[in-house]
Write an enzyme that holds these catalytic residues in place. Structure first.
Site, short mmCIF file in Angstrom:
data_model
loop_
_atom_site.label_atom_id
_atom_site.label_comp_id
_atom_site.label_asym_id
_atom_site.label_seq_id
_atom_site.Cartn_x
_atom_site.Cartn_y
_atom_site.Cartn_z
N SER A 142 0.70 -0.96 0.11
CA SER A 142 -0.09 -0.05 -0.19
C SER A 142 0.86 1.06 0.03
O SER A 142 2.00 1.15 0.47
CB SER A 142 -0.89 0.08 1.26
N TYR A 155 -2.20 -1.09 10.54
CA TYR A 155 -1.91 -1.40 8.98
C TYR A 155 -0.65 -0.79 8.35
O TYR A 155 -0.12 -1.40 7.59
CB TYR A 155 -3.17 -0.62 8.35
N1 LIG Z 1 -8.61 -0.74 -2.46
C1 LIG Z 1 -7.66 -0.01 -2.05
O1 LIG Z 1 -7.84 1.34 -2.40
C2 LIG Z 1 -6.43 -0.47 -1.52
C3 LIG Z 1 -5.35 0.40 -1.32
C4 LIG Z 1 -3.96 0.21 -0.79
C5 LIG Z 1 -3.77 -1.22 -0.66
N2 LIG Z 1 -4.88 -2.01 -0.93
C6 LIG Z 1 -4.86 -3.50 -0.67
O2 LIG Z 1 -5.07 -4.56 -1.52
C7 LIG Z 1 -5.53 -5.79 -1.16
C8 LIG Z 1 -6.94 -5.86 -1.56
O3 LIG Z 1 -7.79 -4.81 -1.39
P1 LIG Z 1 -9.48 -4.76 -1.87
O4 LIG Z 1 -9.93 -3.35 -1.65
O5 LIG Z 1 -9.40 -5.21 -3.17
O6 LIG Z 1 -9.91 -5.69 -0.98
P2 LIG Z 1 -11.58 -6.46 -0.90
O7 LIG Z 1 -12.41 -5.70 -1.97
O8 LIG Z 1 -12.01 -6.42 0.24
O9 LIG Z 1 -11.23 -7.91 -1.40
C9 LIG Z 1 -10.66 -8.58 -0.49
C10 LIG Z 1 -11.01 -10.08 -1.14
O10 LIG Z 1 -10.24 -11.06 -0.09
C11 LIG Z 1 -10.90 -12.07 0.36
N3 LIG Z 1 -10.36 -12.42 1.65
C12 LIG Z 1 -10.52 -11.39 2.61
N4 LIG Z 1 -10.01 -12.18 3.77
C13 LIG Z 1 -9.55 -13.38 3.37
C14 LIG Z 1 -8.85 -14.72 3.83
N5 LIG Z 1 -8.79 -14.48 5.18
N6 LIG Z 1 -8.48 -15.61 2.90
C15 LIG Z 1 -8.91 -15.60 1.67
N7 LIG Z 1 -9.52 -14.51 1.03
C16 LIG Z 1 -9.65 -13.53 1.96
C17 LIG Z 1 -12.36 -11.34 0.18
O11 LIG Z 1 -13.47 -12.54 0.01
P3 LIG Z 1 -14.28 -13.43 1.06
O12 LIG Z 1 -14.83 -12.39 1.92
O13 LIG Z 1 -15.02 -14.05 0.13
O14 LIG Z 1 -13.22 -14.54 1.58
C18 LIG Z 1 -12.39 -10.42 -0.59
O15 LIG Z 1 -12.82 -11.00 -1.87
C19 LIG Z 1 -5.46 -5.79 0.19
O16 LIG Z 1 -4.30 -6.29 0.83
C20 LIG Z 1 -5.28 -4.24 0.54
O17 LIG Z 1 -4.72 -3.89 1.86
C21 LIG Z 1 -6.07 -1.68 -1.38
#
Ligand SMILES: NC(=O)c1ccc[n+]([C@@H]2O[C@H](COP(=O)([O-])OP(=O)(O)OC[C@H]3O[C@@H](n4cnc5c(N)ncnc54)[C@H](OP(=O)(O)O)[C@@H]3O)[C@@H](O)[C@H]2O)c1
Length: 251
Positions: A142, A155
């Site tokens: 991130s 985080y």
């Molecule tokens: N979005 C942003 O702006 C942003 C910015 C910086 C960094 N990030 C990083 O990018 C990554 C993805 O973010 P996102 O926003 O796409 O998240 P998201 O929309 O919440 O998607 C996360 C996915 O991970 C799955 N998941 C959660 N816990 C899990 C576990 N224990 N085992 C297996 N699958 C799991 C969830 O599916 P289920 O609930 O069905 O298991 C969901 O499909 C994260 O590491 C986040 O910190 C995101």
């Protein structure tokens, strides 16, 4: 000669790929020719995600596993198919202020966002090293790795640690021809940011704070992952690639 971005013949495990950035990465790796293990904790959501990838002509299958459960990971990876590309994408967040958290809460988030990817990486990398064919590890960190803001201490600590782990493992695993890189996303329009995205003030702030002046669309993360997983990135390791609309560069 094969295309420098072709992932044909490779199997990729993308953690947390039922939705959000993980799904976009999984779909793009499949489009580049990889067979993708779509991972999450809900069989229904996984099946839907894998079907969406297959409908677009990709190869994918659901890989049900809670990657935050170390025992389950150890057991499952012992019988997993050979994995050539691992994307550690699943992550959690705790937006409480430092003074409002107990040490146990702080430790819990670091367990999820730093120790769990390290545990899975070790299991996958041991198998890669044993096969002797090299491999690719990509950690989703991130902009909260190198930068900080109030109310995000656990985080920020975990993602900063994951960035450092990326460099450390590049050194450790380089002799096995395994590259280890990170992608640092900026602000993307995924479900965890839905509330922020509805806030006009946040949109206006991002329009000033980023060089491109806007939120990232989830699909805009994917090209960086395909690149780092591909033969085109064979000499790239220990690198953190920001995909942030210029957030880190902009002042
Ligand atoms: N979005 C942003 O702006 C942003 C910015 C910086 C960094 N990030 C990083 O990018 C990554 C993805 O973010 P996102 O926003 O796409 O998240 P998201 O929309 O919440 O998607 C996360 C996915 O991970 C799955 N998941 C959660 N816990 C899990 C576990 N224990 N085992 C297996 N699958 C799991 C969830 O599916 P289920 O609930 O069905 O298991 C969901 O499909 C994260 O590491 C986040 O910190 C995101």
């Amino acid at each position: 000669m094969s295309h420098p971005f072709s992932l044909s013949g490779q199997t990729a495990l993308v953690t947390g790929s039922a939705a959000g950035l993980g799904f976009e990465i999984a779909a793009a790796l499949a489009q580049a020719g990889a067979h993708v293990l779509v991972n999450g904790r809900d069989q229904g959501r996984l099946a839907a995600a894998a079907t969406a990838i297959i409908r677009k002509g990709g190869h994918a299958e659901p890989f049900l596993l809670d990657v935050f459960d170390a025992e389950a990971v150890t057991a499952r990876m012992a019988s997993a198919p050979p994995i050539h590309i691992l994307v550690n994408n699943a992550g959690a967040r705790d937006r409480r202020g430092f003074l409002d958290m107990e040490t146990a809460d702080f430790r819990a988030l670091i367990e999820l966002d730093l120790i769990a990817p390290a545990h899975l990486t070790r299991a996958v990398a041991r198998a890669m090293a044993k096969r002797g064919e090299g491999g690719r590890i990509i950690n989703i960190t991130s902009i909260a790795g190198p930068l900080s803001r109030a109310g995000d201490a656990a985080y920020t600590t975990a993602k900063g640690g994951l960035e450092a782990l990326t460099r450390a493992l590049a050194a450790d695993l380089g002799p096995h021809a395994i590259t280890v890189n990170a992608i640092a996303p900026g602000y993307f329009l995924t479900e965890p940011n839905a509330e922020l995205a509805r806030d006009q003030a946040v949109g206006e702030w991002l329009s000033r704070r980023t060089s491109l002046g806007r939120w990232g669309q989830p699909g805009e993360i994917a090209g960086a992952a395909v690149f780092l997983a591909s033969p085109a990135a064979s000499y790239v390791t220990g690198h953190v690639l920001a995909v942030d609309g210029g957030y880190l560069a902009h002042f």
